[in-house]
Design a protein around this motif. Structure first.
Motif, PDB file in Angstrom:
ATOM      1  N   ASP A  41      26.356 -16.955 -33.534  1.00  0.00           N
ATOM      2  CA  ASP A  41      26.451 -17.348 -32.055  1.00  0.00           C
ATOM      3  C   ASP A  41      27.955 -17.180 -31.507  1.00  0.00           C
ATOM      4  OD1 ASP A  41      23.749 -18.347 -32.374  1.00  0.00           O
ATOM      5  OD2 ASP A  41      24.537 -20.210 -32.884  1.00  0.00           O
ATOM      6  N   ILE A  42      28.879 -17.348 -32.156  1.00  0.00           N
ATOM      7  CA  ILE A  42      30.309 -17.185 -31.756  1.00  0.00           C
ATOM      8  C   ILE A  42      30.323 -15.812 -31.667  1.00  0.00           C
ATOM      9  CG2 ILE A  42      33.171 -17.041 -32.360  1.00  0.00           C
ATOM     10  CD1 ILE A  42      32.252 -19.597 -33.975  1.00  0.00           C
ATOM     11  N   GLU A  43      29.835 -14.776 -32.518  1.00  0.00           N
ATOM     12  CA  GLU A  43      30.103 -13.296 -32.357  1.00  0.00           C
ATOM     13  C   GLU A  43      29.437 -12.851 -31.003  1.00  0.00           C
ATOM     14  OE1 GLU A  43      28.175  -9.724 -35.008  1.00  0.00           O
ATOM     15  OE2 GLU A  43      29.361 -11.218 -35.852  1.00  0.00           O
ATOM     16  N   ASN A  44      28.099 -13.527 -30.788  1.00  0.00           N
ATOM     17  CA  ASN A  44      27.288 -13.090 -29.636  1.00  0.00           C
ATOM     18  C   ASN A  44      27.716 -13.894 -28.322  1.00  0.00           C
ATOM     19  OD1 ASN A  44      25.918 -11.391 -31.332  1.00  0.00           O
ATOM     20  ND2 ASN A  44      24.519 -13.032 -31.762  1.00  0.00           N
ATOM     21  N   GLY A  45      28.882 -14.795 -28.413  1.00  0.00           N
ATOM     22  CA  GLY A  45      28.984 -15.450 -27.255  1.00  0.00           C
ATOM     23  C   GLY A  45      28.111 -16.402 -26.802  1.00  0.00           C
ATOM     24  N   LYS A  46      27.352 -16.947 -27.579  1.00  0.00           N
ATOM     25  CA  LYS A  46      26.431 -18.343 -27.722  1.00  0.00           C
ATOM     26  C   LYS A  46      26.910 -19.350 -27.716  1.00  0.00           C
ATOM     27  CE  LYS A  46      22.312 -15.146 -28.424  1.00  0.00           C
ATOM     28  NZ  LYS A  46      20.957 -15.202 -29.035  1.00  0.00           N
ATOM     29  N   ILE A  47      27.833 -19.930 -26.829  1.00  0.00           N
ATOM     30  CA  ILE A  47      28.663 -21.130 -27.080  1.00  0.00           C
ATOM     31  C   ILE A  47      27.801 -22.315 -27.327  1.00  0.00           C
ATOM     32  CG2 ILE A  47      30.339 -22.550 -26.296  1.00  0.00           C
ATOM     33  CD1 ILE A  47      31.263 -19.601 -27.335  1.00  0.00           C
ATOM     34  N   GLU A  48      26.659 -22.590 -26.491  1.00  0.00           N
ATOM     35  CA  GLU A  48      25.775 -23.839 -26.553  1.00  0.00           C
ATOM     36  C   GLU A  48      25.145 -23.742 -27.831  1.00  0.00           C
ATOM     37  OE1 GLU A  48      22.214 -25.735 -23.850  1.00  0.00           O
ATOM     38  OE2 GLU A  48      23.696 -24.773 -22.966  1.00  0.00           O
TER      39      GLU A  48
END
Length: 133
Positions: A41-48
């Motif tokens: 998620d961090i890698e893909n910018g999915k913070i939530e």
């Protein structure tokens, strides 16, 4: 349980029929899964999504902490490691830094692998004792 959901039925039955040792192993595996997903998620910018996965991993570690019997010496040695893992998960979440999560993942994986060996040895002992009867 519904016939239309065989996997959920299987999971429900697996949890309900598992020994306490197997349940602990399931917790470790779940924690590993959530940490790895949070890293993606961090890698893909999915913070939530990262936050959700890390909160689940933190809840698992907190559950493992609550279930420690502090009257047993090894528990007093494990507790600080759980506290460290929890700290790393929180730092990784706040700072969006996978390095903290990698550190936590390393420790959780070591706990899981050790726990697998404990279960395996316990089964072998039970089997050997049953064979002698």
């Amino acid at each position: 349980m519904s016939i239309n959901k065989p996997y959920q039925t299987y999971q429900h039955n697996a949890v309900n029929t598992a020994s306490s040792g197997e349940l602990t192993l399931m917790l470790y595996n779940g924690c590993i899964k959530f940490i790895k997903q949070a890293m993606k998620d961090i890698e893909n910018g999915k913070i939530e999504a990262k936050n959700t996965h890390l909160q689940k991993a933190q809840k698992i570690i907190q559950e493992l902490m609550v279930t420690l019997d502090m009257n047993v010496e090894i528990s007093t040695q494990i507790m600080p490691l759980y506290e460290y893992i929890l700290h790393q998960l929180k730092e990784g979440n706040v700072k969006n830094d996978p390095a903290f999560l990698e550190e936590a993942l390393k420790y959780v994986t070591e706990f899981r692998d050790t726990w697998k060996q404990v279960i395996k040895q316990a089964r072998q002992t039970r089997y050997a004792q049953g064979a002698q009867v």
